[in-house]
Design a protein around this motif. Structure first.
Motif, PDB file in Angstrom:
ATOM      1  N   THR A 613       0.829  -1.197   0.000  1.00 31.41           N
ATOM      2  CA  THR A 613       0.000   0.000   0.000  1.00 31.41           C
ATOM      3  C   THR A 613       0.867   1.252   0.000  1.00 31.41           C
ATOM      4  N   LYS A 614       1.951   1.205   0.764  1.00 31.82           N
ATOM      5  CA  LYS A 614       2.845   2.359   0.870  1.00 31.82           C
ATOM      6  C   LYS A 614       3.626   2.590  -0.417  1.00 31.82           C
ATOM      7  N   SER A 615       4.148   1.510  -1.019  1.00 36.85           N
ATOM      8  CA  SER A 615       5.034   1.670  -2.175  1.00 36.85           C
ATOM      9  C   SER A 615       4.285   1.728  -3.508  1.00 36.85           C
ATOM     10  N   LEU A 616       3.191   0.986  -3.629  1.00 37.61           N
ATOM     11  CA  LEU A 616       2.484   0.902  -4.906  1.00 37.61           C
ATOM     12  C   LEU A 616       1.154   1.652  -4.904  1.00 37.61           C
ATOM     13  N   GLY A 617       0.608   1.861  -3.715  1.00 33.67           N
ATOM     14  CA  GLY A 617      -0.682   2.528  -3.635  1.00 33.67           C
ATOM     15  C   GLY A 617      -1.774   1.546  -3.238  1.00 33.67           C
ATOM     16  N   PRO A 618      -2.847   2.034  -2.606  1.00 33.97           N
ATOM     17  CA  PRO A 618      -3.895   1.136  -2.101  1.00 33.97           C
ATOM     18  C   PRO A 618      -4.726   0.476  -3.190  1.00 33.97           C
ATOM     19  N   GLU A 619      -4.697   1.038  -4.406  1.00 38.22           N
ATOM     20  CA  GLU A 619      -5.532   0.475  -5.463  1.00 38.22           C
ATOM     21  C   GLU A 619      -4.709  -0.132  -6.601  1.00 38.22           C
ATOM     22  N   ASP A 620      -3.405  -0.283  -6.371  1.00 41.91           N
ATOM     23  CA  ASP A 620      -2.603  -1.029  -7.332  1.00 41.91           C
ATOM     24  C   ASP A 620      -3.078  -2.482  -7.344  1.00 41.91           C
ATOM     25  N   LEU A 621      -3.123  -3.106  -8.514  1.00 40.37           N
ATOM     26  CA  LEU A 621      -3.683  -4.460  -8.614  1.00 40.37           C
ATOM     27  C   LEU A 621      -2.882  -5.470  -7.804  1.00 40.37           C
ATOM     28  N   ASP A 622      -1.553  -5.260  -7.657  1.00 40.50           N
ATOM     29  CA  ASP A 622      -0.771  -6.160  -6.811  1.00 40.50           C
ATOM     30  C   ASP A 622      -1.176  -6.004  -5.342  1.00 40.50           C
ATOM     31  N   THR A 623      -1.393  -4.740  -4.921  1.00 38.62           N
ATOM     32  CA  THR A 623      -1.850  -4.505  -3.551  1.00 38.62           C
ATOM     33  C   THR A 623      -3.201  -5.169  -3.321  1.00 38.62           C
ATOM     34  N   VAL A 624      -4.088  -5.028  -4.290  1.00 38.30           N
ATOM     35  CA  VAL A 624      -5.428  -5.614  -4.177  1.00 38.30           C
ATOM     36  C   VAL A 624      -5.329  -7.141  -4.079  1.00 38.30           C
ATOM     37  N   LYS A 625      -4.423  -7.728  -4.851  1.00 38.58           N
ATOM     38  CA  LYS A 625      -4.228  -9.182  -4.785  1.00 38.58           C
ATOM     39  C   LYS A 625      -3.731  -9.596  -3.399  1.00 38.58           C
ATOM     40  N   HIS A 626      -2.799  -8.833  -2.833  1.00 34.40           N
ATOM     41  CA  HIS A 626      -2.292  -9.141  -1.487  1.00 34.40           C
ATOM     42  C   HIS A 626      -3.414  -9.014  -0.448  1.00 34.40           C
ATOM     43  N   MET A 627      -4.288  -8.028  -0.612  1.00 32.22           N
ATOM     44  CA  MET A 627      -5.431  -7.875   0.291  1.00 32.22           C
ATOM     45  C   MET A 627      -6.351  -9.088   0.203  1.00 32.22           C
ATOM     46  N   SER A 628      -6.532  -9.590  -1.014  1.00 35.87           N
ATOM     47  CA  SER A 628      -7.398 -10.756  -1.201  1.00 35.87           C
ATOM     48  C   SER A 628      -6.841 -11.965  -0.457  1.00 35.87           C
ATOM     49  N   ASN A 629      -5.529 -12.160  -0.533  1.00 40.13           N
ATOM     50  CA  ASN A 629      -4.912 -13.284   0.181  1.00 40.13           C
ATOM     51  C   ASN A 629      -5.009 -13.098   1.697  1.00 40.13           C
ATOM     52  N   LEU A 630      -4.876 -11.843   2.157  1.00 39.03           N
ATOM     53  CA  LEU A 630      -5.012 -11.578   3.592  1.00 39.03           C
ATOM     54  C   LEU A 630      -6.434 -11.889   4.059  1.00 39.03           C
ATOM     55  N   ALA A 631      -7.431 -11.539   3.253  1.00 35.50           N
ATOM     56  CA  ALA A 631      -8.819 -11.837   3.605  1.00 35.50           C
ATOM     57  C   ALA A 631      -9.034 -13.347   3.730  1.00 35.50           C
ATOM     58  N   LYS A 632      -8.380 -14.114   2.856  1.00 32.45           N
ATOM     59  CA  LYS A 632      -8.490 -15.577   2.936  1.00 32.45           C
ATOM     60  C   LYS A 632      -7.885 -16.100   4.251  1.00 32.45           C
ATOM     61  N   ILE A 633      -6.783 -15.497   4.666  1.00 29.56           N
ATOM     62  CA  ILE A 633      -6.164 -15.912   5.941  1.00 29.56           C
ATOM     63  C   ILE A 633      -7.080 -15.545   7.108  1.00 29.56           C
ATOM     64  N   PHE A 634      -7.649 -14.337   7.096  1.00 25.56           N
ATOM     65  CA  PHE A 634      -8.624 -13.960   8.124  1.00 25.56           C
ATOM     66  C   PHE A 634      -9.737 -15.002   8.204  1.00 25.56           C
ATOM     67  N   TYR A 635     -10.218 -15.415   7.030  1.00 27.32           N
ATOM     68  CA  TYR A 635     -11.311 -16.387   6.973  1.00 27.32           C
ATOM     69  C   TYR A 635     -10.897 -17.699   7.636  1.00 27.32           C
ATOM     70  N   LYS A 636      -9.688 -18.174   7.326  1.00 22.01           N
ATOM     71  CA  LYS A 636      -9.218 -19.432   7.913  1.00 22.01           C
ATOM     72  C   LYS A 636      -9.037 -19.317   9.424  1.00 22.01           C
ATOM     73  N   LEU A 637      -8.661 -18.127   9.871  1.00 19.50           N
ATOM     74  CA  LEU A 637      -8.462 -17.908  11.311  1.00 19.50           C
ATOM     75  C   LEU A 637      -9.791 -17.746  12.050  1.00 19.50           C
ATOM     76  N   GLY A 638     -10.883 -17.653  11.300  1.00 22.94           N
ATOM     77  CA  GLY A 638     -12.182 -17.441  11.928  1.00 22.94           C
ATOM     78  C   GLY A 638     -12.456 -15.990  12.252  1.00 22.94           C
ATOM     79  N   LYS A 639     -11.628 -15.087  11.744  1.00 25.29           N
ATOM     80  CA  LYS A 639     -11.859 -13.657  11.939  1.00 25.29           C
ATOM     81  C   LYS A 639     -12.813 -13.182  10.846  1.00 25.29           C
ATOM     82  N   LEU A 640     -14.062 -13.562  10.995  1.00 28.55           N
ATOM     83  CA  LEU A 640     -15.023 -13.388   9.907  1.00 28.55           C
ATOM     84  C   LEU A 640     -15.373 -11.924   9.660  1.00 28.55           C
ATOM     85  N   ASN A 641     -15.445 -11.116  10.716  1.00 28.47           N
ATOM     86  CA  ASN A 641     -15.757  -9.697  10.518  1.00 28.47           C
ATOM     87  C   ASN A 641     -14.646  -9.003   9.742  1.00 28.47           C
TER      88      ASN A 641
END
Length: 811
Positions: A613-641
């Motif tokens: 987010t800092k180096s590429l920007g919050p809406e760079d497609l690579d940043t968005v892809k990393h956010m998607s993977n983080l959301a998947k980890i949240f899901y596995k951890l049960g952090k549903l909110n």
């Protein structure tokens, strides 16, 4: 269908002094399957009661348009035959040219006007005026109108009286009347085609054994009435039997469809192929003799277009393909050329690309050539996509010599290659999905005519598009050929050869040939390290690819070891903030996630998202892809909110940047649906999953792996809600498609099979469940080995099924 006569005919149903009763061409005996058009004509002209507002219009004009040989003329003849008592006069003329119309009007003059008191001298205007002054009950037929609308309109009687039917190949003539008062005549239904064929042959149309054979035959001629009449007469003459016709047709299609002995089978006067050959000759005449050079140039390019379309899939040929080819031709010529390799784009004539004098896309010329082809009904235009009747396409091919077929296979292939772009946009993605069927058809046609020359640019573009379309088997075939040819022409150590090996390995991952992928990637990594050095970017990229292959195989420790090694070297070279570092860190996080090391995965992925987010920007497609993977980890951890909040943000960003139909956007919708399931919002999840299936089917097609995955997820949600019958139906459908597209032992196919077995179990169908589960266990042991997590999971499921049946002790 057109009448063979050029003369106009007059029919009167009530005899009056000075009027001549002339014979209308007779309707064929076997009029089958087009009764709906008769009924519509009768309603249109008020012969059958209708509430349609057309009854309030004084002059009633109906235009029947469609392919030559489709049955237009016979429909009108049958209409006249059944409605004779309705008309005081019927005027029939061949409107194929101005000469034939004038000849017909002159005959009307001679038989009805000449010799009467105060008869004016002959002129077209005097005849049309005479007709217009008759009472309302006259009908005028302009059959086979071939001229432009402004010419055809000159031959309509003045004043607002009478009734007119125009038959034409040219859909533009719809504009003569209200569009809703024209009818496109299409091919027959299967049942009508079978009945027509058997009646033409002289066989019982109700005999089941004949109907079975006839069904196959009419499919070969694609339900075109003229073709059915012709092949029926061919069979009926004793040239072959209904039982061996298919074999004869496959060997000698051109001879059968162009056999002059049967051109009168339906009073049409031309063979199937002769019909379209006459139209092509019109193109030739325009190209050679038209005084307007723009029109002549358009006709010349129209001939090129129809020859290229002969070697695409016959439906939905996009105009955009030709436009993009003109735009990207030079760019692709340079980017796809590799010294020492054969390049198709080098061999093509620029005339293929419809360019103006400045070398740019000539849209006006292209539109004119399409208008010409459409006016001849050689192509059909719908929303800037072109279609040919399959028999028209066959004729286009058969009229060419073998050498010319090979030439036009390559020309059409070159247009596809030239139209390629590496832009990463939704429009580009949709375009590549749209041309995949044309690539497949073109490759098949190339094999048929023995076009075997290897062109490196063709394989590069075709394999990439087919892989993106989910056609992994064909992509693998092309990329394997590329590896072999580059080894032969450039040598095994050439960078282009090594790149082709990398590309082949990526397809092996999709086709579950993980051992082959691992072997190839190991070779690539070793050669890259030897030639470029162990810390070269390409070497590190190859190491990362090999780590991904380890992940596919469940070799988490091997994947982790390589990823850590790559991470260390890249950090030393580029520093901790470089996007290369973020990419390999993200892969390492997913490895930890798959190992169940969720805390470590979350920590790394949070850092990746923050730095990206800092180096590429919050809406760079690579940043968005990393956010998607983080959301998947949240899901596995049960952090549903946390997962839900991030998934909502991802949907908003991806919709805005990529569009709501982009695969990444649709994936985000599917991810939040999974979160809804775990939060208990099951109906809302089901609604979203149905949207996912609908959008993926529309954009990717029903058989794409992503679409199949969406269906599988929807079936699971149906099971949660107790909709077991629907879940079973979906899973059986997906299993059949997955087996067909991916293969019986593909991991995705095995997963669907396992899911279906669970559905059977929930329904108490334990024997069916057991049979499928045994197949899954055996296949996974062979593919993954006994210790792979998927193998062990399937063994547990089978064990539970056996226990429920009381069979576990027997094991």
């Amino acid at each position: 269908m057109a009448n063979n006569s050029n003369t106009a005919q007059v029919d009167t149903t009530s005899h009056r002094p000075g009027e001549l009763r002339a014979e209308i061409p007779h309707v064929i005996d076997n009029f089958v399957g087009q009764e709906i058009y008769l009924e519509d004509l009768k309603k249109f002209f008020g012969i059958i009661e209708s509430n349609d507002p057309i009854k309030r219009i004084r002059r009633k004009t109906n235009v029947l348009y469609g392919l030559g040989g489709i049955g237009k003329t016979q429909i009108v003849l049958k209409f006249i035959d059944e409605t004779r008592s309705h008309w005081t006069h019927v005027f029939w003329t061949d409107a194929a040219s101005e000469d034939t119309v004038e000849q017909g009007l002159k005959e009307i003059y001679n038989t009805n006007i000449a010799g009467s008191a105060n008869a004016p001298p002959f002129s077209i205007a005097s005849v049309l005026t005479w007709i217009s002054e008759l009472e309302h009950g006259w009908l005028m037929i302009l059959d086979n109108a071939e001229q432009p609308m402004e010419v055809v309109e000159k031959y309509l009687p003045p004043r607002d009286k009478g009734s007119v039917v125009i038959t034409t190949r040219n859909p533009a003539l719809k504009a003569i009347t209200y569009r809703e008062y024209s009818m496109e005549i299409t091919t027959l239904s299967e049942d009508a085609s079978v009945t027509l064929l058997l009646k033409t042959i002289g066989l019982d149309p109700n005999a089941p054994h004949y109907k079975r054979m006839a069904t196959e035959i009419v499919a070969k001629v694609h339900h075109l009435p003229l073709a059915i009449h012709q092949v029926g007469s061919y069979i009926g003459s004793g040239k072959c039997s209904i039982y061996n016709f298919n074999e004869v047709f496959d060997e000698d299609r051109s001879q059968i469809l162009d056999d002059e002995a049967f051109k009168g089978a339906s009073n049409y006067g031309r063979t199937v192929y002769g019909t379209w050959e006459a139209l092509f000759q019109k193109l030739v005449d325009i190209a050679n003799y038209d005084v307007d050079e723009d029109t002549a140039a358009a006709a010349r390019h129209a001939m090129r277009i129809i020859n290229m379309c002969a070697f695409f899939y016959h439906e939905k040929i996009p105009e955009d393909m030709f436009k993009r080819a003109a735009k990207y031709y030079q760019q692709n010529f340079e980017s796809l050329s590799i010294e020492g390799l054969p390049i198709l784009l080098r061999t093509l004539n620029s005339e293929l690309f419809c360019l103006n004098q400045n070398g740019e896309w000539n849209e006006q010329l292209f539109k004119k050539c399409i208008d010409i082809l459409s006016s001849l009904s050689l192509i059909k235009v719908n929303d800037k996509k072109y279609s040919l009747h399959p028999l028209v396409q066959s004729w286009c091919q058969d009229r060419l010599s073998e050498n010319d077929q090979q030439k036009w296979v390559l020309n059409s292939r070159g247009v596809i290659v030239a139209s390629n772009s590496d832009e990463d946009t939704m429009d580009e993605y949709i375009y590549k999905q749209s041309i995949a069927p044309h690539i497949i058809q073109n490759l098949d046609e190339g094999k048929r005519v023995n076009t075997t020359t290897y062109y490196d640019d063709v394989n590069q573009v075709f394999a990439s598009i087919l892989k993106g379309n989910g056609n992994y088997a064909l992509a693998e075939e092309l990329r394997l050929e590329t590896v072999n040819m580059r080894r032969q022409l450039l040598g095994a150590e050439n960078p282009a050869t090594i790149t082709s090996m990398v590309n082949l390995a990526s397809v092996y991952l999709n086709t579950t040939k993980w051992a082959e992928a691992e072997k190839l990637q190991t070779q690539v990594m070793q050669r890259s390290a030897q030639i470029l050095g162990p810390e070269h970017l390409d070497t590190l990229r190859n190491m990362a690819d090999l780590a991904s292959t380890y992940m596919y195989q469940g070799k988490w420790s091997e994947a982790e070891k390589l990823q850590l090694q790559v991470l260390e070297i890249r950090t030393k070279i580029y520093g901790p903030e470089h996007h290369y570092i973020l990419s390999i860190s993200a892969n390492l996080a997913m490895t930890y996630s798959n190992q169940g090391k969720l805390a470590e995965a979350e920590k790394i992925q949070l850092e990746v998202v923050e730095k990206s987010t800092k180096s590429l920007g919050p809406e760079d497609l690579d940043t968005v892809k990393h956010m998607s993977n983080l959301a998947k980890i949240f899901y596995k951890l049960g952090k549903l909110n946390e997962a839900e909040n991030m998934q909502e943000e991802l949907i908003e960003i991806r919709t805005r940047l990529l569009g709501d139909e982009h695969p990444d956007t649709i994936t985000s919708v599917g991810d939040i649906a999974a979160t809804y399931i775990d939060k208990g919002y099951v109906p809302e999840a089901e609604s979203l999953q149905r949207q996912v299936v609908e959008m993926r089917t529309a954009t990717l097609g029903e058989e794409h792996p992503y679409t199949l995955n969406g269906m599988t997820t929807l079936a699971s949600t149906c099971k949660i809600q107790g909709k077991l019958a629907e879940a079973e139906e979906i899973e059986i459908h997906v299993l059949n498609l997955s087996t067909k597209i991916l293969g019986e032992d593909h991991p995705d196919t095995l997963k669907v099979k396992e899911n279906l077995s669970v559905t059977y179990g929930k329904q108490g169908k334990w024997k069916d469940a057991e049979e499928l589960q045994k197949q899954v266990v055996q296949a996974r042991k062979e593919i993954f080995g006994d210790d792979h997590p998927d193998t062990m999971s399937s063994m547990v499921i089978l064990m539970e099924t056996l226990k429920i049946q009381g069979k576990w002790e027997q094991k």
